[in-house]
Design a protein around this motif. Structure first.
Motif, PDB file in Angstrom:
ATOM      1  N   VAL A   1       0.849  -1.183   0.000  1.00 39.30           N
ATOM      2  CA  VAL A   1       0.000   0.000   0.000  1.00 39.30           C
ATOM      3  C   VAL A   1       0.891   1.242   0.000  1.00 39.30           C
ATOM      4  CG1 VAL A   1      -1.863   1.252   1.130  1.00 39.30           C
ATOM      5  CG2 VAL A   1      -1.757  -1.248   1.310  1.00 39.30           C
ATOM      6  N   PHE A   2       0.743   2.091  -1.032  1.00 42.79           N
ATOM      7  CA  PHE A   2       1.453   3.363  -1.109  1.00 42.79           C
ATOM      8  C   PHE A   2       0.524   4.449  -0.567  1.00 42.79           C
ATOM      9  CE2 PHE A   2       3.505   0.653  -4.143  1.00 42.79           C
ATOM     10  CZ  PHE A   2       4.840   1.012  -4.108  1.00 42.79           C
ATOM     11  N   VAL A   3       0.962   5.131   0.492  1.00 46.32           N
ATOM     12  CA  VAL A   3       0.122   6.110   1.175  1.00 46.32           C
ATOM     13  C   VAL A   3       0.797   7.477   1.142  1.00 46.32           C
ATOM     14  CG1 VAL A   3      -1.010   6.741   3.343  1.00 46.32           C
ATOM     15  CG2 VAL A   3      -0.795   4.322   2.695  1.00 46.32           C
ATOM     16  N   SER A   4       0.055   8.474   0.678  1.00 44.46           N
ATOM     17  CA  SER A   4       0.539   9.851   0.676  1.00 44.46           C
ATOM     18  C   SER A   4      -0.387  10.695   1.556  1.00 44.46           C
ATOM     19  CB  SER A   4       0.577  10.406  -0.750  1.00 44.46           C
ATOM     20  OG  SER A   4       1.046  11.742  -0.748  1.00 44.46           O
ATOM     21  N   THR A   5       0.219  11.423   2.484  1.00 48.70           N
ATOM     22  CA  THR A   5      -0.548  12.201   3.451  1.00 48.70           C
ATOM     23  C   THR A   5       0.011  13.610   3.545  1.00 48.70           C
ATOM     24  OG1 THR A   5      -0.824  10.180   4.745  1.00 48.70           O
ATOM     25  CG2 THR A   5      -1.412  12.250   5.831  1.00 48.70           C
ATOM     26  N   CYS A   6      -0.871  14.591   3.644  1.00 49.35           N
ATOM     27  CA  CYS A   6      -0.426  15.952   3.939  1.00 49.35           C
ATOM     28  C   CYS A   6      -1.574  16.726   4.582  1.00 49.35           C
ATOM     29  CB  CYS A   6       0.089  16.668   2.695  1.00 49.35           C
ATOM     30  SG  CYS A   6      -1.175  17.004   1.461  1.00 49.35           S
ATOM     31  N   ARG A   7      -1.240  17.775   5.303  1.00 45.25           N
ATOM     32  CA  ARG A   7      -2.250  18.546   6.024  1.00 45.25           C
ATOM     33  C   ARG A   7      -3.059  19.422   5.081  1.00 45.25           C
ATOM     34  NH1 ARG A   7       2.141  18.644   9.579  1.00 45.25           N
ATOM     35  NH2 ARG A   7       2.914  20.592   8.674  1.00 45.25           N
ATOM     36  N   SER A   8      -2.412  19.976   4.038  1.00 49.77           N
ATOM     37  CA  SER A   8      -3.114  20.811   3.064  1.00 49.77           C
ATOM     38  C   SER A   8      -2.290  20.878   1.790  1.00 49.77           C
ATOM     39  CB  SER A   8      -3.333  22.228   3.610  1.00 49.77           C
ATOM     40  OG  SER A   8      -2.097  22.927   3.684  1.00 49.77           O
TER      41      SER A   8
END
Length: 690
Positions: free
Chosen positions: A479-486
């Motif tokens: 699973v490739f997961v990309s996260t950011c606040r904005s």
């Protein structure tokens, strides 16, 4: 009944009859082996027994050394076998010695092809003869075996070959009748070791019965009588396999006092990592009358997608630990049981996104998603990694009123109890970055997740490769997961060229594997390429990272993003001056040849990059491109045909200003025709995502 010496002679004759054409012990001649006339000659020792090439430079080679380069040209001698035709699988065993500095490489040459197939190589110096083995795959085309020796230039350096032995079957096969023991070796221990038994003189030694093959032949055995410490271990090691192997490993064994010894079979890879294949029962096997059973057959499935050795290991707890004997080891490409699942093909989890998402899916529970996009070659934004003008995935690429972003890309299921190598390319694009910009998890069927990697390298604006070795005890998905606040906090993440293979990345990513002829990524120098000292004005330079002049040249190489590429530095040259790179001389071929390479032409004053075919003193233009093309690495594909000896020339010409650097990387020369020949992408200045 025949006398023993006649039986022994018959066994010896049978063993020698297994020698196939191409075998030679150099007793009095070279058995049809000849030296390549264009290179340094191999010489037969005056007393016979071996051939060698040494550091003394021949008069012909000395005359060819250019005054500008000095006497630094590598000495190379190629020993060519007679033409061989072998429809069945066979094994080549080589007895050789490298003295001082030098190398020896064995290749397979097929008529009508420009490149030889590498089989094996060594740079290990030794004070005695060494045995190595390599598998020859069956085929319908005649071929030659090429022994390419390169002694160092220091005094006393030489490469010598004592014997070439070609026999039918796999290199793992052995009945221990030959003097070289099929390349099997004992790993020395001060107290317990494997020895050759049988042959008449030791038929009754330590109550070991006769060998399994001929009853008067040989086998390998180990005895606990000299064990002095707890857990004394004796290790018998096979030759290293040189090709992927999946099938059934069979052998015969004898064993006594089974409660006092442990007999196991392992595989050991080039990194020294072990995997247990089989272990003998704790109970000693006896027949109905209580007598110790003689030879016991054993079988175990072997799945080796990379080079391994098979290790037979016996450990003893005391001098009364008994004995173990092994004989008639063989390998079959069919699995031992019809219920055995075939070797898993990990390519189902690989994708370059040129034709879609392959086996990957989006997490439907999350609104934010990865988008498949492409960017036309331009001077503002990077394209994909595969071709520079193809497709890749991009996360967080659209403005949204929501305060947070989360994109999950889920791969196909991978079987458990296996080790994998994951390689992919990523690039961070946009504004600031966070530690959670990109992470990779393995998600098990139970739903639990384990993080196996998180982004840490600043790769803004260029592609970086990442290799991850991981292992899972049960079926799992990547699973490739990309996260950011904005959006304004971390911008977007680009992903491309995902590749999954079996085994440790150090093995499968090619760090320990043999480089292919005609391939060069410039990580270890110029490979078989050379500067054209006679026809150029300056040299191509090996560079890592961006060039000194701004607004020209790449920020990193194409191979890894952090490695080396070949570069023309325009600031030290005048307009119109050239740099030229020559391939080694290539044999002509009947069919088409294919050249792939990546080029980087960014800068307002960019000049010209051309590919020429040099043959018979003349040059033919194959491909040419002028002017600024893109800020990205672009792939070029050139198909050509030449039936005589030739060279490929990479020529870059300096443009009108210092902002005219040109780079090349990842050259691949191979037999054609070129798959998927494509037109060069139209150059523009648009940064529109299609």
């Amino acid at each position: 009944m025949l006398p023993f010496y006649l039986l022994a002679l018959a066994a010896t004759i049978q063993a020698h009859s297994q020698r196939l054409p191409g075998s030679c012990n150099f007793e009095s001649d070279t058995c049809g082996y000849t030296s390549d006339a264009d290179l340094t000659s191999w010489s037969l020792n005056k007393d016979g027994r071996f051939v060698s090439v040494d550091a003394a430079v021949s008069n012909k080679q000395e005359a060819e050394i250019d005054a500008d380069t000095g006497p630094q040209r590598e000495i190379t001698g190629a020993l060519l076998s007679p033409v061989l035709e072998q429809a069945e699988r066979s094994c080549l065993r080589l007895v050789f010695q490298i003295s001082g500095k030098g190398s020896l490489e064995v290749l397979q040459r097929t008529e009508g092809r420009s490149f030889d197939k590498p089989l094996w190589s060594s740079q290990a110096s030794s004070d005695s003869w060494v045995i190595s083995s390599m598998d020859l795959e069956n085929g319908t085309e005649p071929f030659r075996v090429v022994m390419e020796g390169k002694p160092g230039r220091s005094t006393g350096s030489s490469v010598a070959i004592f014997e070439i032995h070609i026999s039918s079957g796999y290199c793992l096969d052995c009945d221990f009748e030959g003097s070289h023991l099929c390349g099997y070796s004992n790993q020395w221990n001060a107290n317990v070791n494997w020895y050759v038994g049988g042959g008449g003189s030791q038929l009754l030694h330590n109550n070991i019965q006769s060998d399994h093959t001929y009853k008067t032949g040989h086998m390998m055995y180990v005895d606990s009588i000299y064990a002095k410490t707890f857990n004394e271990v004796a290790t018998l090691v096979s030759p290293m396999t040189t090709a992927p192997m999946s099938g059934c490993l069979s052998f015969q064994y004898q064993r006594s006092e089974s409660r006092s010894n442990l007999f196991s079979v392992y595989t050991r890879d080039q990194l020294g990592q072990y995997q247990e294949l089989w272990r003998a029962d704790r109970e000693t096997q006896r027949d109905g009358s209580g007598t110790l059973v003689g030879w016991i057959p054993a079988q175990v499935d072997l799945k080796a997608t990379y080079s391994v050795q098979v290790v037979f290991e016996v450990s003893f707890n005391s001098p009364r630990g008994g004995r173990v004997a092994v004989d008639d080891i063989s390998f079959s490409p069919e699995f031992c049981s019809t219920d055995t699942e075939p070797t898993f093909d990990p390519s189902i989890a690989s994708c370059d996104f040129e034709s879609g998402f392959c086996g990957y899916i989006q997490d439907q529970r999350i609104l934010s998603s990865w988008r498949r996009v492409s960017v036309k070659p331009n001077i503002f934004r990077n394209g994909d990694h595969t071709t520079g003008a193809g497709h890749f995935l991009l996360s967080h690429s659209q403005l949204s009123p929501r305060s947070g972003y989360l994109s999950r890309l889920i791969g196909p299921t991978l079987p458990g109890n296996m080790k994998y190598c994951l390689r992919f390319y990523y690039s961070l694009r946009g504004f600031n970055q966070t530690d959670q910009a990109l992470a990779v998890y393995q998600q098990q069927q139970s739903g639990s997740q384990e993080k196996i990697w998180t982004q840490g390298e600043d790769s803004r604006g260029f592609w970086i490769t990442m290799d991850i070795t991981f292992q899972t005890s049960q079926p799992a998905k990547l699973v490739f997961v990309s996260t950011c606040r904005s959006f304004w906090d971390c911008g977007s993440v680009a992903l491309d060229d995902i590749n999954v293979s079996l085994g440790d990345c150090e093995l499968t990513a090619g760090l320990l594997s043999m480089s292919l002829p005609g391939h060069c990524d410039f990580e270890a120098g110029l490979c078989d390429y050379a500067q054209d000292k006679l026809s150029d004005d300056a040299d191509w330079e090996l560079r890592r990272g961006p060039p000194p002049t701004s607004y020209t040249g790449p920020r990193g190489d194409h191979t890894t993003g952090l490695g080396h590429y070949l570069h023309m530095e325009a600031s030290s040259m005048l307009p119109g001056q050239r740099v030229r790179l020559l391939s080694r001389p290539l044999r002509g071929s009947k069919g088409p040849q294919c050249l792939h390479f990546y080029y980087h032409m960014y800068g307002s004053g960019t000049g010209q990059l051309a590919i020429h075919l040099r043959m018979n003193g003349a040059e033919l233009l194959l491909w040419q491109l002028s002017g600024e093309q893109s800020i990205a690495w672009l792939r070029a594909t050139v198909e050509y045909q030449s039936d005589s000896k030739h060279q490929i020339v990479f020529e870059a010409t300096r443009g009108s200003s210092v902002r005219s650097d040109i780079g090349i990387d990842d050259i691949i020369l191979e037999g054609g025709p070129c798959p998927g020949m494509e037109d060069r992408a139209t150059v523009g200045t648009s940064n529109k995502i299609e």
